[in-house]
Each structure stands twice: as C-alpha cells, then as structure tokens.
Design an enzyme around this catalytic site. Structure first.
Site, mmCIF file in Angstrom:
data_model
loop_
_atom_site.group_PDB
_atom_site.id
_atom_site.type_symbol
_atom_site.label_atom_id
_atom_site.label_comp_id
_atom_site.label_asym_id
_atom_site.label_seq_id
_atom_site.Cartn_x
_atom_site.Cartn_y
_atom_site.Cartn_z
ATOM 1 N N GLN A 267 41.655 26.049 31.321
ATOM 2 C CA GLN A 267 42.240 27.306 30.832
ATOM 3 C C GLN A 267 43.697 27.096 30.413
ATOM 4 O OE1 GLN A 267 41.651 31.491 32.360
ATOM 5 N NE2 GLN A 267 43.485 31.010 33.531
ATOM 6 N N MET B 249 43.852 38.623 37.416
ATOM 7 C CA MET B 249 42.749 39.601 37.451
ATOM 8 C C MET B 249 42.716 40.262 38.837
ATOM 9 S SD MET B 249 39.827 38.204 34.946
ATOM 10 C CE MET B 249 39.014 37.052 36.017
ATOM 11 N N LEU C 288 44.689 39.176 44.703
ATOM 12 C CA LEU C 288 45.742 38.160 44.741
ATOM 13 C C LEU C 288 45.751 37.365 46.045
ATOM 14 C CD1 LEU C 288 48.708 40.172 43.148
ATOM 15 C CD2 LEU C 288 46.944 38.799 42.015
ATOM 16 N N HIS D 170 48.394 32.974 43.395
ATOM 17 C CA HIS D 170 49.069 33.895 42.464
ATOM 18 C C HIS D 170 50.520 34.111 42.892
ATOM 19 C CE1 HIS D 170 44.770 35.443 42.246
ATOM 20 N NE2 HIS D 170 45.024 35.175 40.989
ATOM 21 N N MET E 183 42.842 27.558 46.582
ATOM 22 C CA MET E 183 42.789 29.012 46.741
ATOM 23 C C MET E 183 42.195 29.634 45.488
ATOM 24 S SD MET E 183 46.226 29.913 48.767
ATOM 25 C CE MET E 183 46.535 29.096 50.339
ATOM 26 N N GLY F 95 48.238 28.726 36.805
ATOM 27 C CA GLY F 95 47.948 27.793 37.906
ATOM 28 C C GLY F 95 47.123 26.613 37.420
ATOM 29 N N LYS G 225 44.944 25.089 38.895
ATOM 30 C CA LYS G 225 43.540 25.132 39.337
ATOM 31 C C LYS G 225 42.602 25.348 38.151
ATOM 32 C CE LYS G 225 40.135 27.394 41.890
ATOM 33 N NZ LYS G 225 39.749 28.383 40.878
HETATM 34 O O1 PAF Z 1 42.934 33.095 35.280
HETATM 35 C C1 PAF Z 1 42.760 34.327 35.210
HETATM 36 O O2 PAF Z 1 42.868 35.040 36.204
HETATM 37 C C2 PAF Z 1 42.367 34.939 33.879
HETATM 38 O O3 PAF Z 1 41.560 34.097 33.146
HETATM 39 C C3 PAF Z 1 43.569 35.412 33.057
HETATM 40 C C4 PAF Z 1 44.466 34.260 32.629
HETATM 41 C C5 PAF Z 1 44.379 36.424 33.859
HETATM 42 C C6 PAF Z 1 43.080 36.110 31.779
HETATM 43 O O4 PAF Z 1 42.273 37.208 32.078
#
Ligand code: PAF
Length: 281
Positions: free
Chosen positions: A155, A30, A33, A37, A186, A149, A151
């Site tokens: 998810q 998103m 960065l 990332h 981070m 990640g 973290k």
């Molecule tokens: O972890 C993230 O930044 C978001 O949840 C993702 C995986 C890019 C989906 O929008």
C-alpha cells in the site's frame, strides 16, 4: 481536537487558517485504532504544526462486502486515543459526504504491476479503491506530509505511485511496524482472533525472521518453500510468501546481494487474513 464531519467545513477551516500546507501532517485511518496508528500520530506530531487524522471505512477498497460490514468500529475510544496523542483535527466523514454521487471508483490509476501482484492478486480492485480515497483526502487536506505504516508495505508503494501520477505535492513518510511482545504486527484485524488463533498468529513474524536469518545462505525459492510449508504445518492457509525487491516488489530469484529485499507474507487463520513483511538487508 476539532472534529469535522463534512469535507466542505474542513476545507474552509484549513483555507482560512494561517497554516501552510507544508506544516500539515496527515494520518489516514479506518479507525479501530491501535498503537500502530498512534505511532503515526506521534511521528506527525513531532514534525508538523498541525496534525490531521481521518477515520473513514472506505467501501471502495473492500473486495468482500462481509469484510466491510464486519470492520471493527471503536469511535469513542479512537477519539480519546487521538486526543491523548496530540492530534489537532479529526475528519470523520460519512459515506454520503465522501461519495455524494455513489461509490464506484471514477478514476483509474495506472499502478503497473503493483496492481496485479501479491495483495492485488488476492484483493481485486483493492488498490484502486485505496488510491481513490487517499487521493480525495489529500485534495481536501493538502498536507505536506502523509504518514503510513510499513505493515502495509505494498500500500505504501501504491500510494507513492499514485501521488507521483497525479502530481500532488505531499511527501510520504513510512513509519516502522509496531509489534506485540511476541512479534505479531499490530492490526485492527487482530481483535477478531480467538485466544488460540492469537497464539498461532505470532508464527508469521517468526517465519519472516527465519527468512531474514537465512537469506544470505539459501536458495531463495527453497527458502520461500520452507517458510510456506512451515506456515501450512502450523495450520495457516497461505496466500503467498514472497521475497521481492523492496522498491518495485518484483520477485527476486537470483539476488545480487546488493538490492534491498523484503519478505512479504499473507496467510489466513480460519477466517482472519493477516499480512506482514520484513526488510531483509
Ligand atoms: O491502511 C488503511 O487503513 C487504509 O487503506 C487507508 C490508507 C486509510 C485508506 O482507506
């Protein structure tokens, strides 16, 4: 690095290139960065012919509109970082390009208890929104490997489950959490911490490390309570401290000493909500 703003342009570029899906590595983000990332881009760079990243602040995964509106945006710096890390393609779509018919999730994913516990309890609908966007991005890019990640531990499990539910042929590669020298994981949200909040934030990792050091000896309920109390004493508003099975995230009360455990924490310092986790054995 080639920049695409429209999904149809990216799809046709990928379809007309000679690159097979199995040699595409994809890193969804998103934006805003940081080195976490970039470590995903670097891992993807080592294992794939083509590395694709996306930057899209996905409205359907935010529970609070204010959180969505305040999400940090640093596009120019992000582009420089991606180029430096060796990313080949950046997909930077608009909301209208991704959701031409409006952004309410059209498909529901049966994520089982992953959609009601821990993060899901505090962020209603969040994981449906994450599945919606990641599913769509995987359909557009069709990568062999998806880099996430650790973290965002829950998810990672949710996205793995979604991939198996919809039957997409993409492997999920989970990369280690990147930490600041004092242990703070981070996160794009860290920039919202004031100097004193930033100092305090390191206490989350100290607490997880304390759990890890004591997991063999202590009653797990008691251990969680000590951890939660010490975070509260430090001024955090704790959403949860959990010790769970690392495959299912089920709460572990009586540990058999064999299954892999993960400690997960979510806590707020004033208006900034932080999450972190540590695999315990
Ligand atoms: O972890 C993230 O930044 C978001 O949840 C993702 C995986 C890019 C989906 O929008």
């Amino acid at each position: 690095m080639i920049l695409f703003k429209h999904r149809k342009d990216l799809s046709s570029y990928l379809q007309n290139s000679s690159i097979t899906p199995s040699s595409i590595g994809f890193v969804p983000t998103m934006g805003a960065l940081h080195n976490g990332h970039i470590s995903l881009i670097q891992a993807a760079r080592l294992e794939n012919t083509l590395v694709v990243a996306s930057i899209f602040v996905n409205p359907t995964q935010f529970t609070e509109l204010i959180d969505f509106e305040k999400y940090p945006s640093t596009i120019e710096a992000d582009i420089l970082k991606l180029e430096k890390a060796g990313c080949d393609i950046l997909f930077l779509p608009s909301i209208a390009d991704i959701y031409p018919n409006g952004s309410s999730p059209s498909q529901q994913y049966d994520l089982g208890q992953l959609d009601s516990i821990l993060e899901a309890e505090f962020r209603k609908g969040h994981f449906q929104g994450v599945c919606q966007i990641v599913h769509l991005l995987l359909e557009i890019i069709a990568p062999g490997k998806l880099y996430l990640g650790q973290k965002d531990f829950q998810q990672c499990l949710v996205i793995k489950k979604m991939i198996s539910l919809v039957g997409i042929d993409t492997s999920v590669i989970i990369c280690p959490t990147q930490r600041e020298p004092d242990g703070l994981a981070m996160s794009s949200r860290n920039v919202r911490l004031s100097h004193s909040e930033r100092q305090k934030a390191a206490y989350l990792f100290k607490t997880l490390s304390f759990i890890k050091e004591n997991v063999q000896q202590k009653d797990l309920e008691n251990l969680k309570q000590i951890a939660q109390n010490s975070l509260t004493d430090q001024g955090f508003k704790v959403d949860y401290v959990a010790i769970s099975n690392a495959q299912t995230l089920e709460t572990i009360q009586n540990w058999n000493g064999k299954s892999t455990l993960v400690a997960l924490v979510a806590a707020n310092i004033n208006h900034v909500r932080l999450i972190d986790n540590l695999v315990l054995n």
